[in-house]
Scaffold this motif. Structure first.
Motif, short mmCIF file in Angstrom:
data_model
loop_
_atom_site.label_atom_id
_atom_site.label_comp_id
_atom_site.label_asym_id
_atom_site.label_seq_id
_atom_site.Cartn_x
_atom_site.Cartn_y
_atom_site.Cartn_z
N GLY A 1 17.09 82.97 -20.32
CA GLY A 1 17.97 81.84 -20.08
C GLY A 1 18.62 81.97 -18.73
N SER A 2 18.76 80.86 -18.03
CA SER A 2 19.43 80.90 -16.74
C SER A 2 20.29 79.67 -16.60
CB SER A 2 18.41 80.97 -15.61
OG SER A 2 17.64 79.80 -15.57
N LYS A 3 21.45 79.86 -15.97
CA LYS A 3 22.35 78.75 -15.74
C LYS A 3 22.12 78.25 -14.33
CE LYS A 3 27.03 77.21 -16.24
NZ LYS A 3 28.35 77.49 -16.71
N SER A 4 21.87 76.96 -14.22
CA SER A 4 21.62 76.35 -12.92
C SER A 4 22.44 75.08 -12.81
CB SER A 4 20.13 75.99 -12.79
OG SER A 4 19.34 77.13 -12.85
N TYR A 5 22.39 74.50 -11.64
CA TYR A 5 23.02 73.22 -11.37
C TYR A 5 21.91 72.23 -11.04
CZ TYR A 5 27.02 76.28 -11.10
OH TYR A 5 27.96 77.22 -11.40
N VAL A 6 22.02 71.01 -11.57
CA VAL A 6 20.94 70.05 -11.41
C VAL A 6 21.46 68.71 -10.90
CG1 VAL A 6 19.46 71.05 -13.18
CG2 VAL A 6 21.06 69.29 -13.81
N ILE A 7 20.53 67.98 -10.28
CA ILE A 7 20.74 66.58 -9.90
C ILE A 7 19.74 65.78 -10.72
CG2 ILE A 7 20.66 64.86 -8.07
CD1 ILE A 7 21.08 67.15 -6.06
N ARG A 8 20.25 64.82 -11.47
CA ARG A 8 19.37 64.00 -12.30
C ARG A 8 19.64 62.52 -12.08
NH1 ARG A 8 19.09 67.04 -18.14
NH2 ARG A 8 17.51 68.54 -17.50
N PHE A 9 18.57 61.73 -12.16
CA PHE A 9 18.66 60.28 -12.19
C PHE A 9 18.82 59.87 -13.64
CE2 PHE A 9 15.66 59.54 -8.30
CZ PHE A 9 16.69 59.89 -7.45
N PHE A 10 19.68 58.88 -13.90
CA PHE A 10 19.84 58.36 -15.25
C PHE A 10 19.69 56.84 -15.25
CE2 PHE A 10 21.90 62.42 -15.89
CZ PHE A 10 21.52 62.76 -17.17
N LYS A 11 18.93 56.35 -16.20
CA LYS A 11 18.80 54.91 -16.44
C LYS A 11 18.73 54.74 -17.95
CE LYS A 11 16.12 50.84 -15.27
NZ LYS A 11 16.88 50.22 -14.20
N GLY A 12 19.80 54.22 -18.52
CA GLY A 12 19.88 54.11 -19.98
C GLY A 12 19.85 55.49 -20.60
N GLN B 1 17.10 57.41 -20.40
CA GLN B 1 16.05 58.16 -19.70
C GLN B 1 16.67 58.94 -18.55
OE1 GLN B 1 13.47 55.05 -18.36
NE2 GLN B 1 12.19 55.16 -20.17
N TYR B 2 16.04 60.07 -18.22
CA TYR B 2 16.50 60.82 -17.05
C TYR B 2 15.31 61.46 -16.35
CZ TYR B 2 15.99 65.09 -19.85
OH TYR B 2 15.48 66.11 -20.61
N PHE B 3 15.53 61.81 -15.09
CA PHE B 3 14.53 62.48 -14.27
C PHE B 3 15.24 63.53 -13.43
CE2 PHE B 3 12.13 62.95 -10.31
CZ PHE B 3 10.88 63.25 -10.80
N THR B 4 14.83 64.78 -13.56
CA THR B 4 15.45 65.87 -12.79
C THR B 4 14.86 65.90 -11.39
OG1 THR B 4 15.75 67.14 -14.82
CG2 THR B 4 15.93 68.34 -12.74
N VAL B 5 15.73 65.71 -10.41
CA VAL B 5 15.31 65.66 -9.01
C VAL B 5 15.34 67.04 -8.38
CG1 VAL B 5 15.84 64.69 -6.75
CG2 VAL B 5 16.17 63.31 -8.78
#
Length: 153
Positions: free
Chosen positions: A108-119, A121-125
């Motif tokens: 397990g690793s803790k990271s920071y993410v940027i994600r797109f959200f629409k409703g 649904q999401y996409f990790t950028v």
């Protein structure tokens, strides 16, 4: 904006192991074609990367790179977001190499993410261990796309 994706740990391990085997084969003066093949394969595994190019006109691309140079560009199918979110997340990766997955451990690793959200649904950028890098890139991306940034850190 270009977002370089993390390389899987298994690819790093495989590339290093192949490079070590090639070096050992070099000491034993093995067949030259085998050596060249091992060195080319190991360096290409260690030198490849994937990056997402996010553009303001939303003609996004997925870049396959070798030692920092784009070798192949494909259309990146991702959602057009209502908003962007920056937050911390824990990722579990199975470390099992054997046939019985239940007996294998998980990292397990803790990271920071940027994600797109629409409703819903999401996409990790982008994913990184650096909070400042993720916050900075998230702000730049939000201003590029002219949409809201939700910082949940």
């Amino acid at each position: 904006m270009l977002f370089k994706q993390d390389k899987p740990t298994t690819a790093k391990i495989l590339g290093v192991c192949m490079f070590v085997v090639a070096c050992i084969q070099l000491l034993y003066k093995s067949n030259i074609s085998e050596l060249v093949a091992l060195f080319l394969l190991s360096t290409s595994i260690l030198g490849y990367s994937v990056a997402y190019e996010i553009r303001s006109d939303f003609k996004n691309k997925k870049h396959f790179r070798l030692f920092g140079f784009s070798v192949l560009e494909l259309k990146l199918n991702c959602i057009k977001p209502d908003y962007i979110s920056v937050f911390s997340a824990s990722f579990n990766v199975g470390t099992g190499w054997g046939p019985i997955a239940a007996m294998n451990a998980k990292n397990g690793s803790k990271s920071y993410v940027i994600r797109f959200f629409k409703g819903n649904q999401y996409f990790t950028v982008f994913k990184s261990n650096s909070l400042t890098e993720v916050e900075q890139k998230g702000e730049e991306l939000a201003s590029l796309l002219k949409i809201n940034l939700v910082n949940k850190i």
